[in-house]
Design an enzyme around this catalytic site. Structure first.
Site, PDB file in Angstrom:
ATOM      1  N   GLU A   1       0.864  -1.179   0.000  1.00  0.00           N
ATOM      2  CA  GLU A   1       0.000   0.000   0.000  1.00  0.00           C
ATOM      3  C   GLU A   1       0.900   1.228   0.000  1.00  0.00           C
ATOM      4  OE1 GLU A   1      -4.020  -1.678   2.277  1.00  0.00           O
ATOM      5  OE2 GLU A   1      -2.911  -0.029   3.169  1.00  0.00           O
TER       6      GLU A   1
ATOM      7  N   TYR B   1     -10.723  -3.717   3.583  1.00  0.00           N
ATOM      8  CA  TYR B   1      -9.748  -3.308   4.598  1.00  0.00           C
ATOM      9  C   TYR B   1     -10.526  -2.998   5.870  1.00  0.00           C
ATOM     10  CZ  TYR B   1      -5.789  -0.561   6.507  1.00  0.00           C
ATOM     11  OH  TYR B   1      -4.777  -0.058   7.270  1.00  0.00           O
TER      12      TYR B   1
ATOM     13  N   ASP C   1      -5.774  10.188   9.496  1.00  0.00           N
ATOM     14  CA  ASP C   1      -4.473   9.691   9.914  1.00  0.00           C
ATOM     15  C   ASP C   1      -4.004  10.306  11.217  1.00  0.00           C
ATOM     16  OD1 ASP C   1      -3.458   7.789   7.888  1.00  0.00           O
ATOM     17  OD2 ASP C   1      -3.889   9.449   6.530  1.00  0.00           O
TER      18      ASP C   1
END
Lengths: 268, 406
Positions: free
Chosen positions: A49, A175, A60
């Site tokens: 990734e 995911y 994030d």
């Protein structure tokens, strides 16, 4: 068959769990990325990734935020990331590469242009953090035409209805974000992951990768028992950030990934 | 993308997924989808609940001090020799700006939803103060994210929030201003979704925020319609309001959208001048993209990275704008113009000296544009300006800009 799908099928036959390292393209500088990708493959990565730096990485934690800032200081935008993928492909046409990032750089390039350029560069999957399925009806057909797999996120609070929708729209793998929080958080609860994955498995046959909070070999093995793929990001990026030299950074991320590979292979 | 010349009649945007034409929507990570849907359900329910609306009206009247008056700036109008300028006095609200209309509404919603913790982002600190204020009143824990650059330049508001019991968290990432505070608040929300309500201060963010904040701010325009009718026997020819995220502007505009004779002007911050690139005017000089959960006009570079903005007014210093404004621009219903730092200061001084009203630097942009506009209109025409906040908070900025030692 897409490179991602073929890879997962091959791994399944080998009864091997996928190990997916994440690094941010251009972190700490553009010269580091290609050697790092090859080194990670050598150390046991099954696929990659690659983070596309964004000025406002809302999902994030601080570690990946700083990686984005370091890369952007070198003007590492989406166009140069695609160039890096192309360079990587010159020597490695086997390892699937998934771009992970935010929507706005893709909007700025234009969906059509992005899909074509990503295909030409050799990108296999695209995970766009802030593009939920509800908003992706314009991008999806273009990705499909370019034979690029859209990768979707699932979260601890995703409803059954949403899991089914991701199953319909997603390709390659799903995911699973293993905790409520941002990347690099530290409160991964394996019992929660086990419970949620068994719910998800009933609703999809797609392989499931688990990320967010996988810090060391022990956790990688524990997550590997539950998932088809283990994603490690912040732990690698932390080592890149802490290293005093490029050689040191390469060595440190290879060491971590090798230890995870060994732990994953030992359990199967 | 195809764009209709005019919005649909009657005006009923957004659609149920939060779209204003191609703008708005829900662009967030999967973890936020559940809390956003939960919020949307609660909001759609309570915005039609008579008991909720009665409590909101009560608080707006007795706590905020509504209705805010409309004032005819006769001396300023006479000086300009053109249209009559009227001011909607949001500066007279509790906490000194329009921001509190929205925080009162969202805090009541948070309480109904059983949330015990409030978070907010703030730039100039006005929304942070308005949030800390309602949190104190309801006894809710409150955390306000604020870029460290803004913490330094808005010290009095930081102290106000702390006195009100809020925790102010300086944000050190990115450009350390409002957009980064918003990022950090979203990260907090993702992490603490179960007990936390995120009070966004402007008509941006993922659906339902742009519609919800608008609906809480639309009290401004609803009152104005009634007051202008009573005062002058008709509605104004033009409305003027400053646009950062755009909540005070949409609050005034929304009840007038179907009223085609009323011309709408949103005033963006041109900073040092649009041509210098140092400004905060995405509608004037940006292009569509996706940030903070919605599609709208943004200031970005050619790679789609968000670029730093500039304005003398911290409240307008934001690289995006509410998606409804993006739609009103494309559809031609509203006009978006810009005013430089220097022009805003002229507006600030003119209103202060001629009417004895010290406007916020944000609102000074609207005043400055209204002054330009009035000069081109007849004496029997009317302009209504949203005076969104008072200028006490800005005296340090004025002093340092003009070389005055306090």
């Amino acid at each position: 068959m897409s490179r991602l799908k073929a890879k997962f099928e091959a791994l399944k036959q080998m009864r091997r769990k996928a190990l997916i390292p994440f690094i941010t393209a251009g972190d700490p500088n553009p010269e580091f990325t290609i050697p790092a990708l090859h080194a990670l493959v050598k150390a046991g990565a099954d696929m990659i990734e690659l983070g596309v730096p964004f000025s406002d990485p809302m999902a994030d934690g601080p570690v990946i935020q700083r990686a984005s800032e370091r890369a952007l200081a070198h003007k590492m935008g989406l166009r140069r990331v695609l160039q890096l993928v192309k360079e990587f492909r010159a020597e490695d046409c086997e390892t699937p590469v998934v771009l992970m990032g935010y929507l706005n750089p893709i909007e700025a390039m234009g969906y059509q242009a992005f899909a074509e350029r990503a295909r030409d560069a050799g990108v296999d999957g695209v995970l766009t953090v802030d593009l939920p399925p509800e908003e992706s009806s314009d991008l999806l057909p273009l990705l499909e035409e370019a034979e690029i797999d859209p990768i979707y996120l699932l979260a601890p609070n995703s409803t059954g209805e949403r899991i089914r929708r991701m199953d319909r729209l997603g390709c390659g793998y799903l995911y699973y974000v293993s905790l409520k929080g941002v990347t690099g958080a530290s409160h991964l609860d394996l019992d929660d992951v086990r419970r949620k994955l068994s719910e998800i498995r009933k609703l999809t046959d797609l392989p499931i990768g688990v990320g967010f909070g996988v810090k060391n070999a022990e956790l990688a093995a524990a997550v590997g028992k539950l998932a088809d793929a283990v994603v490690v990001g912040s732990a690698l990026v932390e080592r890149i950030e802490a290293a005093r030299s490029a050689d040191q950074a390469l060595k440190d991320i290879v060491d971590l990934l090798q230890s995870m590979r060994a732990a994953l292979d030992a359990m199967s | 993308m195809t764009i209709a010349k005019q919005p649909t009649e009657p005006y009923n945007l957004p659609d149920e997924r939060g779209h204003f034409g191609p703008y708005g929507g829900v662009f967030v990570a999967e973890t936020l989808m559940y809390p956003i849907e939960e919020l949307n359900r609660a909001y759609q329910h309570y915005i039609k609940d008579p008991e909720f609306l009665a409590e909101l009206d009560h608080d707006l009247k007795h706590y905020v001090g509504r209705p805010s008056p409309i004032y005819h700036a006769e001396r300023l109008s006479r000086h300009l020799g053109g249209a009559q300028i009227f001011l909607k006095r949001e500066d007279l609200n509790h906490t000194g700006a329009h921001k509190v209309n929205n925080t009162v509404g969202q805090a009541l919603l948070a309480k109904r939803m059983g949330k015990t913790r409030i978070i907010a982002e703030t730039g100039a600190g006005q929304h942070g103060v308005a949030t800390a204020t309602v949190a104190a009143r309801l006894g809710l824990e409150c955390v306000v994210y604020m870029g460290s650059v803004d913490v330094a330049r808005q010290a009095p508001n930081v102290l106000r929030m702390r006195l009100l019991g809020a925790t102010v968290m300086p944000v050190e990432s990115g450009s350390r201003t409002l957009k980064d505070a918003l990022n950090e608040a979203l990260r907090d929300w993702v992490t603490n979704v179960d007990n936390t309500f995120y009070i966004i201060g402007t008509v941006a963010g993922p659906h339902p925020y742009p519609a919800m904040v608008r609906d809480f701010q639309a009290v401004i325009g609803r009152e104005a319609r009634k007051q202008m009718q009573e005062m002058t026997g008709r509605q104004p020819d033009a409305l003027v309001a400053c646009v950062g995220g755009g909540s005070n502007a949409i609050g005034l505009f929304h009840p007038y959208i179907e009223d085609r004779e009323v011309v709408l002007y949103g005033v963006e911050a041109a900073g040092d001048g649009i041509e210098t690139g140092r400004h905060s005017a995405p509608l004037t000089a940006g292009r569509p993209g996706v940030l903070h959960g919605n599609r709208t006009y943004l200031m970005e570079d050619e790679d789609g990275e968000i670029i730093e903005t500039h304005s003398i007014s911290a409240g307008l210093d934001y690289p995006g704008v509410g998606p409804e404004h993006a739609w009103l621009k494309d559809s031609g219903r509203a006009h978006y113009v810009s005013i430089t730092d220097a022009e805003a200061l002229e507006g600030f001084h003119a209103l202060t000296r001629m009417e004895g009203i010290i406007p916020a630097l944000e609102s000074s942009h609207a005043v400055a544009y209204a002054m330009k506009l009035a000069s081109t209109m007849d004496k029997d025409q009317q302009i209504l300006v949203n005076l969104s906040g008072r200028g006490d908070k800005d005296i340090n900025t004025i002093a340092s800009r003009e070389g005055i030692h306090l």
